[in-house]
Design a protein around this motif. Sequence first.
Motif, PDB file in Angstrom:
ATOM      1  N   ALA A 205      37.796  39.964  43.537  1.00  0.00           N
ATOM      2  CA  ALA A 205      36.786  39.547  42.562  1.00  0.00           C
ATOM      3  C   ALA A 205      35.401  39.509  43.184  1.00  0.00           C
ATOM      4  CB  ALA A 205      37.151  38.190  41.986  1.00  0.00           C
ATOM      5  N   SER A 206      35.308  39.160  44.445  1.00  0.00           N
ATOM      6  CA  SER A 206      33.990  39.072  45.088  1.00  0.00           C
ATOM      7  C   SER A 206      33.379  40.444  45.334  1.00  0.00           C
ATOM      8  CB  SER A 206      34.096  38.294  46.397  1.00  0.00           C
ATOM      9  OG  SER A 206      34.940  38.973  47.303  1.00  0.00           O
ATOM     10  N   SER A 207      34.154  41.519  45.213  1.00  0.00           N
ATOM     11  CA  SER A 207      33.604  42.850  45.443  1.00  0.00           C
ATOM     12  C   SER A 207      33.200  43.540  44.142  1.00  0.00           C
ATOM     13  CB  SER A 207      34.585  43.720  46.234  1.00  0.00           C
ATOM     14  OG  SER A 207      35.868  43.686  45.686  1.00  0.00           O
ATOM     15  N   CYS A 208      33.324  42.847  42.998  1.00  0.00           N
ATOM     16  CA  CYS A 208      32.882  43.406  41.724  1.00  0.00           C
ATOM     17  C   CYS A 208      31.357  43.418  41.675  1.00  0.00           C
ATOM     18  CB  CYS A 208      33.420  42.590  40.548  1.00  0.00           C
ATOM     19  SG  CYS A 208      35.195  42.699  40.324  1.00  0.00           S
ATOM     20  N   LYS A 209      30.806  44.482  41.086  1.00  0.00           N
ATOM     21  CA  LYS A 209      29.357  44.586  40.943  1.00  0.00           C
ATOM     22  C   LYS A 209      28.870  43.609  39.889  1.00  0.00           C
ATOM     23  CE  LYS A 209      29.276  49.464  42.101  1.00  0.00           C
ATOM     24  NZ  LYS A 209      29.002  50.812  41.623  1.00  0.00           N
ATOM     25  N   GLU A 210      27.551  43.420  39.847  1.00  0.00           N
ATOM     26  CA  GLU A 210      26.955  42.530  38.864  1.00  0.00           C
ATOM     27  C   GLU A 210      27.241  43.070  37.459  1.00  0.00           C
ATOM     28  OE1 GLU A 210      22.577  40.829  37.670  1.00  0.00           O
ATOM     29  OE2 GLU A 210      22.900  41.553  39.701  1.00  0.00           O
ATOM     30  N   GLY A 211      27.618  42.184  36.561  1.00  0.00           N
ATOM     31  CA  GLY A 211      27.947  42.587  35.205  1.00  0.00           C
ATOM     32  C   GLY A 211      29.407  42.975  35.035  1.00  0.00           C
TER      33      GLY A 211
ATOM     34  N   ASP B 176      39.751  41.662  36.599  1.00  0.00           N
ATOM     35  CA  ASP B 176      40.898  41.596  35.693  1.00  0.00           C
ATOM     36  C   ASP B 176      42.155  41.538  36.551  1.00  0.00           C
ATOM     37  OD1 ASP B 176      42.937  41.881  33.857  1.00  0.00           O
ATOM     38  OD2 ASP B 176      41.972  43.511  32.766  1.00  0.00           O
ATOM     39  N   GLN B 177      42.784  40.362  36.585  1.00  0.00           N
ATOM     40  CA  GLN B 177      43.951  40.158  37.444  1.00  0.00           C
ATOM     41  C   GLN B 177      45.111  41.050  37.024  1.00  0.00           C
ATOM     42  OE1 GLN B 177      43.997  38.158  40.153  1.00  0.00           O
ATOM     43  NE2 GLN B 177      46.051  38.846  40.619  1.00  0.00           N
ATOM     44  N   ALA B 178      45.310  41.242  35.725  1.00  0.00           N
ATOM     45  CA  ALA B 178      46.430  42.045  35.240  1.00  0.00           C
ATOM     46  C   ALA B 178      46.298  43.509  35.667  1.00  0.00           C
ATOM     47  CB  ALA B 178      46.525  41.948  33.722  1.00  0.00           C
TER      48      ALA B 178
ATOM     49  N   CYS C  30      38.001  45.808  38.669  1.00  0.00           N
ATOM     50  CA  CYS C  30      36.818  45.250  38.037  1.00  0.00           C
ATOM     51  C   CYS C  30      36.626  45.929  36.679  1.00  0.00           C
ATOM     52  CB  CYS C  30      35.585  45.493  38.904  1.00  0.00           C
ATOM     53  SG  CYS C  30      35.628  44.650  40.495  1.00  0.00           S
ATOM     54  N   ILE C  31      36.285  45.117  35.683  1.00  0.00           N
ATOM     55  CA  ILE C  31      36.026  45.646  34.351  1.00  0.00           C
ATOM     56  C   ILE C  31      34.692  45.089  33.878  1.00  0.00           C
ATOM     57  CG2 ILE C  31      38.475  45.921  33.749  1.00  0.00           C
ATOM     58  CD1 ILE C  31      38.197  43.294  32.121  1.00  0.00           C
ATOM     59  N   PRO C  32      34.053  45.750  32.893  1.00  0.00           N
ATOM     60  CA  PRO C  32      32.785  45.215  32.373  1.00  0.00           C
ATOM     61  C   PRO C  32      32.987  43.813  31.816  1.00  0.00           C
ATOM     62  CG  PRO C  32      33.142  47.457  31.602  1.00  0.00           C
ATOM     63  CD  PRO C  32      34.404  47.031  32.274  1.00  0.00           C
ATOM     64  N   ALA C  33      32.058  42.927  32.137  1.00  0.00           N
ATOM     65  CA  ALA C  33      32.143  41.545  31.667  1.00  0.00           C
ATOM     66  C   ALA C  33      31.842  41.513  30.174  1.00  0.00           C
ATOM     67  CB  ALA C  33      31.158  40.674  32.423  1.00  0.00           C
ATOM     68  N   PRO C  34      32.622  40.730  29.420  1.00  0.00           N
ATOM     69  CA  PRO C  34      32.349  40.633  27.981  1.00  0.00           C
ATOM     70  C   PRO C  34      31.013  39.928  27.733  1.00  0.00           C
ATOM     71  CG  PRO C  34      34.102  39.117  28.625  1.00  0.00           C
ATOM     72  CD  PRO C  34      33.755  39.936  29.819  1.00  0.00           C
TER      73      PRO C  34
END
Length: 53
Positions: A31-37, A41-43, A47-51
Amino acid sequence: MKTTITTAVIALMLLPSMSMAQCSGMKEITASSCKEGMTWDQAKGECIPAPTT
């Protein structure tokens, strides 16, 4: 005595390259390596776009 010291020196010289060889192919994404925004997604395990609200 000389053989023992030589063997120890060679082992110490090879140690960094051996440890790098073990870690070079492994890149853990968290999770800490996801880009801003983006959010983690654990499942899916990615990394997915934040709602947006």
